[in-house]
Enzyme design. Sequence first.
Site, PDB file in Angstrom:
ATOM      1  N   SER A 475     -18.964 -34.409 100.045  1.00 17.38           N
ATOM      2  CA  SER A 475     -17.722 -33.913 100.637  1.00 17.38           C
ATOM      3  C   SER A 475     -17.251 -34.962 101.637  1.00 17.38           C
ATOM      4  O   SER A 475     -18.052 -35.782 102.107  1.00 17.38           O
ATOM      5  CB  SER A 475     -18.004 -32.593 101.354  1.00 17.38           C
ATOM      6  OG  SER A 475     -16.948 -32.276 102.243  1.00 17.38           O
ATOM      7  N   TYR A 488     -22.922 -27.510 107.326  1.00 19.36           N
ATOM      8  CA  TYR A 488     -22.355 -27.943 106.043  1.00 19.36           C
ATOM      9  C   TYR A 488     -22.268 -29.475 106.006  1.00 19.36           C
ATOM     10  O   TYR A 488     -22.698 -30.120 105.048  1.00 19.36           O
ATOM     11  CB  TYR A 488     -20.966 -27.312 105.872  1.00 19.36           C
ATOM     12  CG  TYR A 488     -20.280 -27.672 104.566  1.00 19.36           C
ATOM     13  CD1 TYR A 488     -20.630 -27.022 103.389  1.00 19.36           C
ATOM     14  CD2 TYR A 488     -19.294 -28.650 104.519  1.00 19.36           C
ATOM     15  CE1 TYR A 488     -20.012 -27.346 102.188  1.00 19.36           C
ATOM     16  CE2 TYR A 488     -18.665 -28.980 103.327  1.00 19.36           C
ATOM     17  CZ  TYR A 488     -19.026 -28.324 102.167  1.00 19.36           C
ATOM     18  OH  TYR A 488     -18.408 -28.652 100.980  1.00 19.36           O
TER      19      TYR A 488
HETATM   20  P1  NAD Z   1     -16.610 -22.658  94.196  1.00 17.90           P
HETATM   21  O1  NAD Z   1     -17.122 -21.606  95.125  1.00 17.90           O
HETATM   22  O2  NAD Z   1     -15.314 -22.443  93.540  1.00 17.90           O
HETATM   23  O3  NAD Z   1     -17.709 -22.949  93.091  1.00 17.90           O
HETATM   24  C1  NAD Z   1     -19.047 -23.078  93.376  1.00 17.90           C
HETATM   25  C2  NAD Z   1     -19.880 -22.569  92.209  1.00 17.90           C
HETATM   26  O4  NAD Z   1     -21.240 -22.823  92.502  1.00 17.90           O
HETATM   27  C3  NAD Z   1     -19.755 -21.073  91.976  1.00 17.90           C
HETATM   28  O5  NAD Z   1     -19.554 -20.799  90.620  1.00 17.90           O
HETATM   29  C4  NAD Z   1     -21.073 -20.509  92.454  1.00 17.90           C
HETATM   30  O6  NAD Z   1     -21.484 -19.350  91.744  1.00 17.90           O
HETATM   31  C5  NAD Z   1     -21.998 -21.670  92.178  1.00 17.90           C
HETATM   32  N1  NAD Z   1     -23.172 -21.649  93.035  1.00 17.90           N
HETATM   33  C6  NAD Z   1     -23.225 -21.435  94.367  1.00 17.90           C
HETATM   34  N2  NAD Z   1     -24.497 -21.453  94.779  1.00 17.90           N
HETATM   35  C7  NAD Z   1     -25.253 -21.685  93.693  1.00 17.90           C
HETATM   36  C8  NAD Z   1     -26.644 -21.810  93.480  1.00 17.90           C
HETATM   37  N3  NAD Z   1     -27.511 -21.669  94.489  1.00 17.90           N
HETATM   38  N4  NAD Z   1     -27.097 -22.061  92.248  1.00 17.90           N
HETATM   39  C9  NAD Z   1     -26.225 -22.178  91.228  1.00 17.90           C
HETATM   40  N5  NAD Z   1     -24.907 -22.053  91.358  1.00 17.90           N
HETATM   41  C10 NAD Z   1     -24.429 -21.812  92.580  1.00 17.90           C
HETATM   42  O7  NAD Z   1     -16.619 -23.974  95.062  1.00 17.90           O
HETATM   43  P2  NAD Z   1     -16.046 -25.458  94.792  1.00 17.90           P
HETATM   44  O8  NAD Z   1     -15.020 -25.722  95.792  1.00 17.90           O
HETATM   45  O9  NAD Z   1     -15.739 -25.676  93.383  1.00 17.90           O
HETATM   46  O10 NAD Z   1     -17.313 -26.289  95.235  1.00 17.90           O
HETATM   47  C11 NAD Z   1     -18.044 -27.122  94.383  1.00 17.90           C
HETATM   48  C12 NAD Z   1     -18.709 -28.207  95.207  1.00 17.90           C
HETATM   49  O11 NAD Z   1     -17.710 -29.003  95.818  1.00 17.90           O
HETATM   50  C13 NAD Z   1     -19.583 -27.694  96.328  1.00 17.90           C
HETATM   51  O12 NAD Z   1     -20.745 -28.494  96.420  1.00 17.90           O
HETATM   52  C14 NAD Z   1     -18.729 -27.880  97.545  1.00 17.90           C
HETATM   53  O13 NAD Z   1     -19.468 -28.026  98.711  1.00 17.90           O
HETATM   54  C15 NAD Z   1     -18.002 -29.146  97.195  1.00 17.90           C
HETATM   55  N6  NAD Z   1     -16.751 -29.379  97.913  1.00 17.90           N
HETATM   56  C16 NAD Z   1     -15.719 -28.483  97.866  1.00 17.90           C
HETATM   57  C17 NAD Z   1     -14.570 -28.742  98.566  1.00 17.90           C
HETATM   58  C18 NAD Z   1     -13.404 -27.820  98.542  1.00 17.90           C
HETATM   59  O14 NAD Z   1     -12.497 -28.006  99.338  1.00 17.90           O
HETATM   60  N7  NAD Z   1     -13.354 -26.864  97.675  1.00 17.90           N
HETATM   61  C19 NAD Z   1     -14.467 -29.885  99.342  1.00 17.90           C
HETATM   62  C20 NAD Z   1     -15.537 -30.766  99.371  1.00 17.90           C
HETATM   63  C21 NAD Z   1     -16.665 -30.500  98.647  1.00 17.90           C
END
Ligand code: NAD
Length: 608
Positions: A475, A488
């Site tokens: 991130s 985080y």
């Molecule tokens: P999201 O919540 O839409 O999707 C996350 C998915 O991961 C979900 O389907 C959830 O069920 C699954 N998940 C969560 N914990 C889990 C576990 N212990 N085992 C297996 N599956 C699990 O979130 P997103 O925004 O798509 O996030 C994806 C990645 O991107 C994450 O690592 C997040 O930290 C990172 N990220 C997101 C953003 C943002 O702004 N959305 C920014 C930077 C980084």
Amino acid sequence: MTLHGARERRVRTGGVELCVAELGDPARPTVVLVHGYPDSKEVWSEVAGRLAERFHVVLYDVRGHGGSTAPRPLRGGFTLEKLTDDFLAVVDAVSPDRPVHLVGHDWGSVQGWEFTTAGRTEGRIASFTSMSGPSLDHFGHWIKERVSRPTPRGVGQLLGQGARSWYVYLLHTPVLPELAWRGPLGRRWPKVLRRLEKVPTGDYPTPSLPTDAAHGAWLYRDNIRPRLRRPRADAYAHAPVQLVVPLGDAFLSERLYDGLESWAPRLVRRALPAKHWVPRTRPDLLAAWITEFATATEGGRPTPGDGRPATEGGRPTTEDGRPTTGVRGPYAERFGGQLVLVTGAGSGIGRATALAFAGAGARVVAVDRDPESAARTAELSRDAGAPEAWAETADVSDEQAMERLAAKVAVEYGVVDVLVNNAGVGLSGSFLDTTVEDWRKVLDVNLWGVIHGCRLFGKQMAERGQGGHIVNTASAAAYLPSKALPAYSTSKAAVLMLSECLRAELAGRGIGVSAICPGFVNTSITSTARFAGVDAEETEEEERRRKKTARLYGLRNYPPEKVAEAVLRAVARNEAVVPVTAEARGGRFLSRFAPGVVRALARAEPPS
Ligand code: NAD
């Protein structure tokens, strides 16, 4: 894997006797593998073993090589015309009634192009897979075009390929190559292959190498000059062609294949990050591509580009006029048929990434802790174009569950080519409000989840020894401190550092590692993120903050599909750290060149 157990026979043709080996059931479709220089049929042993489960596999030593006898005299005995006679004699012997699927590497591919474009072989070849060996006719025209209408780009391409062809000039000198191969070069060659090409040791090269190399010099001397001077004008392929381009080939420029669609209208392109000796270094992927292509042709399924209207340049197009050189989309050449595993694939960035790989023709394993959403992603992946897609349920933070998953995937689907450790959870709130339990939860998923993925699937990749790529979703918070997201950000900073360390460790094994650093992306992470310091009873307060954050992310409205695009690009280009979104790029710039500004911003009050 060796050619042990192969059935051998001798085929007489034009004054030579060819040594032919066969594996697999002769009733199945026949695949004929033709080796290059300085090789013998054993260069194919790894690929042949894998293909023998589905095909009747035939390999032969080209005249003068391995167990085949050499023509007398050598001069004039290796012309493409004579090599075509040999091929037809082998095909008559092993598959008299059915056309064969031809596969060639290096000079085997140069020959393959001759066979696939010569009139007298029409109807005998069902498909041709070419790797690292162009048609001398096409190459001749390629040079002529650039010499007769010189442009700075064209001249650059000519010089580039000219420099890569140094060994071709050497092979044209009399006696010297023979002396070198029968002397020091022949002795050192296995070491050179290991060191420069990362070819694993095994049953290759064979003891016949010095003789193969000395005789094989006549392939160059008998054919290169005459064909490049007077390339055939009608060298059109009469069978579908699959072109495999190793992107790190030291001997051949990718540019040689520009415009190839005009010679081979039914062309499928594949690209892979590898050096020249792919039959030794990437047998799994080659066997998968050959199987897919041959099976599609056998089943009468149209190969991509088939029957499509040609544009001016002869390039096939889709119905809406977009050029297509592979399956679909800009990354189809690179990811078609590859096995890609994505964690956290049930939603947001993970789902978009799984679908983007699926759209490029990859086989997809969608992993999530939520079975239903994983299943839905697998279903959508198949709709998007994945030839196969599976859903798996696992909590990435659970060591045992991840071990079971890795074992199951290896047995049922194979070793993954691309691993995307994406699952993650959000947690905001000040450090003083963050409990030990909060820390554990976020580190278990965001950091340990990535560690387990790298540890288990990375090990399988390394042990297979055929390269691969690992993508870790970090991130922008990994390099932008803030008083709002201490836990985080710490978890993501650790993911970033882990990725950098792993990249250094695995580079020598042909495995790339990328850390993706998105800024604010509009996904459901905001609706599941937790807020430290808000008591369980204060659910209303948590809900209010959640809604507020979701609104902010919604206003930013950056779609996860764009992050997915960045993931595919990062793998294709082997990028190390990839900030996605303007704020992530800007933040990265500031963290490097104006860290004071970043520290000042870190103190800003978060929206409450
Ligand atoms: P999201 O919540 O839409 O999707 C996350 C998915 O991961 C979900 O389907 C959830 O069920 C699954 N998940 C969560 N914990 C889990 C576990 N212990 N085992 C297996 N599956 C699990 O979130 P997103 O925004 O798509 O996030 C994806 C990645 O991107 C994450 O690592 C997040 O930290 C990172 N990220 C997101 C953003 C943002 O702004 N959305 C920014 C930077 C980084």
